[in-house]
Design a protein around this motif. Sequence first.
Motif, PDB file in Angstrom:
ATOM      1  N   THR A 161      13.710 -37.279 -19.816  1.00 32.69           N
ATOM      2  CA  THR A 161      13.817 -37.289 -18.346  1.00 32.69           C
ATOM      3  C   THR A 161      15.027 -36.487 -17.866  1.00 32.69           C
ATOM      4  O   THR A 161      15.364 -36.525 -16.672  1.00 32.69           O
ATOM      5  N   GLY A 162      15.688 -35.771 -18.767  1.00 33.44           N
ATOM      6  CA  GLY A 162      16.903 -35.050 -18.387  1.00 33.44           C
ATOM      7  C   GLY A 162      16.686 -34.038 -17.280  1.00 33.44           C
ATOM      8  O   GLY A 162      17.478 -33.981 -16.319  1.00 33.44           O
ATOM      9  N   ARG A 163      15.625 -33.253 -17.383  1.00 38.30           N
ATOM     10  CA  ARG A 163      15.357 -32.248 -16.328  1.00 38.30           C
ATOM     11  C   ARG A 163      15.137 -32.940 -14.987  1.00 38.30           C
ATOM     12  O   ARG A 163      15.737 -32.575 -13.965  1.00 38.30           O
ATOM     13  N   TYR A 164      14.308 -33.996 -15.012  1.00 41.19           N
ATOM     14  CA  TYR A 164      14.038 -34.768 -13.775  1.00 41.19           C
ATOM     15  C   TYR A 164      15.357 -35.231 -13.152  1.00 41.19           C
ATOM     16  O   TYR A 164      15.556 -35.121 -11.933  1.00 41.19           O
ATOM     17  N   CYS A 165      16.263 -35.727 -13.974  1.00 34.62           N
ATOM     18  CA  CYS A 165      17.523 -36.300 -13.470  1.00 34.62           C
ATOM     19  C   CYS A 165      18.448 -35.239 -12.901  1.00 34.62           C
ATOM     20  O   CYS A 165      19.306 -35.549 -12.063  1.00 34.62           O
ATOM     21  N   HIS A 166      18.310 -34.013 -13.351  1.00 37.48           N
ATOM     22  CA  HIS A 166      19.239 -32.964 -12.887  1.00 37.48           C
ATOM     23  C   HIS A 166      18.672 -32.121 -11.758  1.00 37.48           C
ATOM     24  O   HIS A 166      19.309 -31.210 -11.270  1.00 37.48           O
ATOM     25  N   LEU A 167      17.429 -32.415 -11.358  1.00 39.34           N
ATOM     26  CA  LEU A 167      16.801 -31.657 -10.262  1.00 39.34           C
ATOM     27  C   LEU A 167      16.838 -32.464  -8.971  1.00 39.34           C
ATOM     28  O   LEU A 167      17.171 -33.662  -8.989  1.00 39.34           O
ATOM     29  N   ASP A 168      16.513 -31.855  -7.873  1.00 44.71           N
ATOM     30  CA  ASP A 168      16.330 -32.604  -6.623  1.00 44.71           C
ATOM     31  C   ASP A 168      15.217 -31.954  -5.805  1.00 44.71           C
ATOM     32  O   ASP A 168      14.665 -30.917  -6.190  1.00 44.71           O
ATOM     33  N   GLU A 170      11.858 -30.770  -4.124  1.00 45.35           N
ATOM     34  CA  GLU A 170      10.504 -30.540  -4.604  1.00 45.35           C
ATOM     35  C   GLU A 170      10.491 -30.261  -6.116  1.00 45.35           C
ATOM     36  O   GLU A 170       9.570 -30.644  -6.818  1.00 45.35           O
ATOM     37  N   ALA A 171      11.554 -29.665  -6.605  1.00 42.38           N
ATOM     38  CA  ALA A 171      11.600 -29.414  -8.056  1.00 42.38           C
ATOM     39  C   ALA A 171      11.628 -30.731  -8.825  1.00 42.38           C
ATOM     40  O   ALA A 171      10.969 -30.891  -9.857  1.00 42.38           O
ATOM     41  N   GLN A 172      12.366 -31.709  -8.311  1.00 36.09           N
ATOM     42  CA  GLN A 172      12.403 -33.020  -8.967  1.00 36.09           C
ATOM     43  C   GLN A 172      11.055 -33.712  -8.842  1.00 36.09           C
ATOM     44  O   GLN A 172      10.556 -34.302  -9.808  1.00 36.09           O
ATOM     45  N   ALA A 173      10.422 -33.581  -7.676  1.00 36.35           N
ATOM     46  CA  ALA A 173       9.099 -34.197  -7.473  1.00 36.35           C
ATOM     47  C   ALA A 173       8.075 -33.588  -8.443  1.00 36.35           C
ATOM     48  O   ALA A 173       7.238 -34.295  -9.016  1.00 36.35           O
ATOM     49  N   ALA A 174       8.199 -32.281  -8.656  1.00 32.34           N
ATOM     50  CA  ALA A 174       7.271 -31.618  -9.595  1.00 32.34           C
ATOM     51  C   ALA A 174       7.504 -32.099 -11.016  1.00 32.34           C
ATOM     52  O   ALA A 174       6.559 -32.330 -11.774  1.00 32.34           O
ATOM     53  N   GLU A 175       8.781 -32.302 -11.385  1.00 37.34           N
ATOM     54  CA  GLU A 175       9.075 -32.793 -12.742  1.00 37.34           C
ATOM     55  C   GLU A 175       8.607 -34.225 -12.901  1.00 37.34           C
ATOM     56  O   GLU A 175       8.122 -34.624 -13.970  1.00 37.34           O
ATOM     57  N   LEU A 176       8.700 -35.015 -11.857  1.00 37.31           N
ATOM     58  CA  LEU A 176       8.199 -36.405 -11.897  1.00 37.31           C
ATOM     59  C   LEU A 176       6.681 -36.399 -12.108  1.00 37.31           C
ATOM     60  O   LEU A 176       6.162 -37.192 -12.901  1.00 37.31           O
ATOM     61  N   ARG A 177       5.981 -35.462 -11.470  1.00 37.89           N
ATOM     62  CA  ARG A 177       4.528 -35.357 -11.667  1.00 37.89           C
ATOM     63  C   ARG A 177       4.231 -34.958 -13.112  1.00 37.89           C
ATOM     64  O   ARG A 177       3.266 -35.437 -13.721  1.00 37.89           O
TER      65      ARG A 177
END
Length: 248
Positions: A161-168, A170-177
């Motif tokens: 989940t590292g990428r998810y945690c370091h994004l915000d 729409e980019a974070q939403a895309a990583e969550l998907r």
Amino acid sequence: MSRLPHSPLRLGVNIDHVATIRNARGGAHPDPVRAAIVAAEAGADGITAHLREDRRHISDEDIARLSAEIDLPLNLEMAATDEMLGIALRHRPHAACIVPERREERTTEGGLDAAGQHNTLAPLVDRLRNVNIRVSLFIEPDRRQIDAAKQLGAPVVELHTGRYCHLDGEAQAAELRRLADAAAYAASLGIEPHAGHGLSFGNVAPVAAIPELAELNIGHFLVGEAIFIGFEASIREMRRLMAEGRAA
Ligand SMILES: CC(=O)[C@@H](O)[C@H](O)COP(=O)(O)O
Ligand SMILES: NCC(=O)COP(=O)(O)O
């Protein structure tokens, strides 16, 4: 339409950075084993400890004492090396999570390339499974890596989940998907999906809401927050936020 009962979401508490603080002075305090006992009292479902090749935090003695002294399931994070395999076979933890390691990294920077390392990983996974150690592969939330885990016979994957945690945004939403798709895909193949790295009070709930995830492994944030509110309170709040996210 009534909601299906929510599947339980376990919390594995990673105690690596209790050992980081201990090692800062080379003594015995704070004791990672005492931290594991406090974590159990606070409701942790398991303890995770990463015995790195450079022993920068968790030591061989910590693993020996955790194996002997705690009742919670121990998830040993380890590189795919003969040395670590020997240690795992000696201590027989409940689980072993194979993680990539580079001595020069500050922390784990990405997932294991299970797809590209099949021939290296296969005998190690088999040796661990043959003694009933539950094998997990720490991978990116990527279908190709999940297929590779399936081919290796790993019953669990832990999604990075590292990428998810370091994004915000729409980019974070895309990583969550991407995490949600990977969890659903793993479950469809009969692999139990877990997740971890970088999770905090502020970002855990959307990950906890992914219904197929069975376990989150969280450490650095919990140890840091313990400085301000105490380790037990830190763990209890994380469990509350996980339950809230799962029920959303
Ligand atoms: C694999 C993972 O994301 C962590 O559990 C790992 O332990 C991170 O390495 P450090 O604990 O050394 O930061
Ligand atoms: N595998 C992830 C883990 O055990 C804890 O990672 P972190 O919360 O310390 O980043």
